[in-house]
Design an enzyme around this catalytic site. Sequence first.
Site, PDB file in Angstrom:
ATOM      1  N   ASP A 511       0.836  -1.206   0.000  1.00 47.23           N
ATOM      2  CA  ASP A 511       0.000   0.000   0.000  1.00 47.23           C
ATOM      3  C   ASP A 511       0.866   1.249   0.000  1.00 47.23           C
ATOM      4  OD1 ASP A 511       0.877  -0.678   2.567  1.00 47.23           O
ATOM      5  OD2 ASP A 511      -0.777   0.345   3.563  1.00 47.23           O
ATOM      6  N   ARG A 515       5.404   4.121   6.124  1.00 48.19           N
ATOM      7  CA  ARG A 515       4.954   4.109   7.514  1.00 48.19           C
ATOM      8  C   ARG A 515       4.912   2.677   8.063  1.00 48.19           C
ATOM      9  NH1 ARG A 515      -0.889   5.829   5.723  1.00 48.19           N
ATOM     10  NH2 ARG A 515      -1.853   3.807   5.350  1.00 48.19           N
ATOM     11  N   ASP A 516       4.362   2.526   9.251  1.00 45.56           N
ATOM     12  CA  ASP A 516       4.330   1.202   9.877  1.00 45.56           C
ATOM     13  C   ASP A 516       3.209   0.356   9.272  1.00 45.56           C
ATOM     14  OD1 ASP A 516       2.287   2.721  10.813  1.00 45.56           O
ATOM     15  OD2 ASP A 516       2.643   2.370  12.952  1.00 45.56           O
ATOM     16  N   GLU A 517       3.306   0.126   7.988  1.00 42.33           N
ATOM     17  CA  GLU A 517       2.289  -0.660   7.288  1.00 42.33           C
ATOM     18  C   GLU A 517       2.962  -1.454   6.156  1.00 42.33           C
ATOM     19  OE1 GLU A 517      -1.312   1.408   7.327  1.00 42.33           O
ATOM     20  OE2 GLU A 517      -2.443  -0.194   6.415  1.00 42.33           O
ATOM     21  N   TRP A 576     -11.527  -5.657  -2.072  1.00 40.91           N
ATOM     22  CA  TRP A 576     -10.199  -6.093  -1.645  1.00 40.91           C
ATOM     23  C   TRP A 576     -10.049  -7.577  -1.987  1.00 40.91           C
ATOM     24  CZ3 TRP A 576     -11.599  -1.421  -0.656  1.00 40.91           C
ATOM     25  CH2 TRP A 576     -10.666  -0.469  -0.297  1.00 40.91           C
ATOM     26  N   GLU A 786      -2.124   9.464  -0.554  1.00 35.01           N
ATOM     27  CA  GLU A 786      -3.162   8.526  -0.107  1.00 35.01           C
ATOM     28  C   GLU A 786      -4.533   9.215  -0.045  1.00 35.01           C
ATOM     29  OE1 GLU A 786      -2.404   7.090   3.839  1.00 35.01           O
ATOM     30  OE2 GLU A 786      -3.792   5.421   3.601  1.00 35.01           O
TER      31      GLU A 786
END
Length: 913
Positions: A511, A515-517, A576, A786
């Site tokens: 995605d 960041r923390d993803e 998704w 985003e």
Amino acid sequence: MIPYSLRLSRWLLLGCCLFVSELLQAQNAPQKLRFEYGDIRLGTGVTQPRLSWQLANTHPGVRQTAYQILVASSPEKLAQNEADLWDSGKVKTSQSVYVDYQGKSLESRQRYFWKVQTWDEKGTASGWSSADWWEMGLLDKKEWKADWIGMAGIIGEPPRSTQARKDFSVKNNLVKARIYATGLGDYVLKINNQKVGDQLLAPGWTDYLKKVYYQTYDVTSLLKSGENQLDAFLGNGWWSGGLGWGGGFHRYSQGPLRLLCQLELTYADGSTEVIASNKDWKIRLSPVIYDAMYHGEHYDARLEAKGTDADGWVTPVVLNDAKNQTTLFGPNKDPNVGEKADIFDMKKMEVVAQEAPPIRVTETKKAVTVTEPKPGHFVFDFGQNMAGIVHLSIPKATYSQEVVLHFAELLHEDGTVAQENLRSAKSTDRYICKSNGEAEEWEPMFLYHGFRYVEVVGFPGKPTVENVVAKVIHTDFQPIGEFSASEEILNKIYSNAKWTLKSNALSIPTDCPQRDERLGWMGDAQIFVASSCYLMDINSFWAKYARDIADSQHPSGYVYDVNPKMVVGGPSKPAWGDATLIVPWTTYEFFGDKRILEKNYESMKAWVEYMNTHTSTKKAGIYYFSDPDEKWFGYGDWVPVVASPGKPIGGAYQIYSNTLLAKAAHVLGKTKEAETYAALAKQYTTKYNELYFKDNNYEGKTQAANLMPLSFGIVPEKLKPVIAKNVADDVKAHQDHLTTGFIASQQILPRLTDYGYNDLAYKVATQKTYPSWGYMAENGATTMWELWNSDKERPEGMNSRNHFAYGSVIEWYFRYLAGVEPIEPGFKTFRIAPKPPKGLNRVNFSYQSLYGPIVSNWERKDGKLILNVTIPPNTVADLELPLQAGQSASLEGKKLKKGVSKLQPGSYQILIQ
Ligand code: BGC
């Protein structure tokens, strides 16, 4: 009797003729030979490979009518046309892409040499292509003599990096050396202190609970006769480095880190030796004192193993600096530091040959500016947001000096880096120098960052642009599409989308990279798959991801929002989960890779069946997702300007997925299933309209609410113009702006164009005020945001500047502005139907298809529209011209009739006036 001199000149003439005809033949010989996906030919595990080539002959109308493939066990045999492994004979067909190998069964380690010749439409043979090869990896589990090794007891959140070493000798006359290796998490190999291969973050990300890829390296040139040293550095990567927001609590393991490595030596006399990881390898903690994907890598160069004495494993220098607390190898050795490796039982782990290209450095970038907003804080601006690492060069080190690198996408007003939108990710690398006054170099081994800016603190002296260099990294697919237009804002948006694709293809489609993803969110993947196929030779990347989805699939048939499965529970939400169908189907359309459908059909079907049998709408029996309180219906059109109801998006995607499954079944010859799912799609369509259609509008009345049924064939034929008008009216009511989110933004421009609103679509495409793609570009974006309003949203929240989803706009550039799209899979037949909007004067698009280059360039000049197109050999194009009332078109002086014209291979100029 003919005089000798005459005889000689006759021979010379004959020789010359033969030479010239061979030369001509060679020029016409097939080119761009491609094994499988064209990216991995060393160490493949594909036992039924497919071969492709392109025709070099470009005379107008050139078609292939037959081919012959020869496969031999040595280049010499192949040169003699001695096809000891396979001679296909002359096969009459136009197929030149993904031709099945049908020779002798393939054997581990063997190298296969092949060439091909073709016959054209006049029956003329092309002559043989030059030779190409592929080499098999280890096909049988039993061929692994290596053990999984590591350092027992070294566990943690994350565990510490370790280093294994093997000293060994190589005899004279080595002819071939291969390493087959993998790790859990990542590994880096060095032979005699030189890095093995150019891949990064190997073995890549898979569902590690099930499967890990191994890589094959040709290391012949790295070895020397006599003593050699093999080092393996093990780090956390995605396996144990922590994943998920809030700091990365989720991990597949807490260690210890593991390595599986097998070096095979072959000598001139045919003898072989195997040096395999086992309990005799040495192991210790590595100089990487900390590494976590989100937080950074810390490297203490003072802890590097020194010396190449017989032991080869000298305990590192004794440290006495309490400050850095890295004294792991003091005089009293840490009890955990074992001399010998420990062995791990990993029988259940599937070790599979790598299937997609590795991550590599694809570009390096120097900073465009270096500032010093605070004394000793140097901020490097690379001018471009990206995913990558930096290479640090310190001309004159100070012993024990720590150099700190903070990564960010943004700056604070005072010019220092702003990390707030990285949430808990610390994104900070640290390097501790090992010398006094010497030059030192470093780059991290086990992670990457998403960044445009780097703030450097603690650098000995003043750093220059040479000292901190950015390396762009991503899965190493090759670019195949190029677009430009006369309107600058389109070029800027195009560049932003392209950079966002590069930033979000790191072993899996992510995605975001910062960041923390950084997870394999499926909604994002399905939205960008088509755009990515226009831009990159990305077939194998998606084939691998389709397997990732299937590997993590729940036994009940549902899939997860994030794949490889991590962090988020199932079932997946509408739009998704449907990546399960959309990814393989789109990839098949663009590259003609039927196998992606064969391999994933069952997984696709299981997800569709899950939706079809978990129909939540009691009244109508179609699918929607809901939380237990019936309050939340999935992500819907995610982060839109105007929210659209979530429930109908479930039904719309259920219908779309049933339709795609029916198409896939048809391609695979499963006629009955094709009929079943097509009928179900129809049945659900009726229900959908009963439920969600009222007063000539769809529930919610938003742009998204009308776009999704219009895009998925749900709207009854006669109502299509009405629904398209709803969208157009709403766009106009918003002063030519969209109000859509992740999902419907992919649809808005195509549908406006389809239904007669091309000029309006163009206004939306080039809009520069909020919300629009142009607004981002005008406000400093170098990758896609985003959120439409990332600049205004709170800085510390969910607000990435490098999210692909809105990048799907470029699909409209290719499909509509340039007008190029596949009809038959892989562009065997394709459409050229440019749609020039008012206000745009020029578009250039070229695409390297598997058959050769496709071009669609148009320009307005002196009241005329000039279209230049190229149709590659062995394909046919349907040309559909944008004729206005009263206009006519001519091709090289000849008038073209209205409607579709078939264009044979060649380059043409068409005039419209
Ligand atoms: C991710 C998205 C993802 C979404 C699901 C976010 O946190 O960054 O890109 O698709 O969650 O709604």
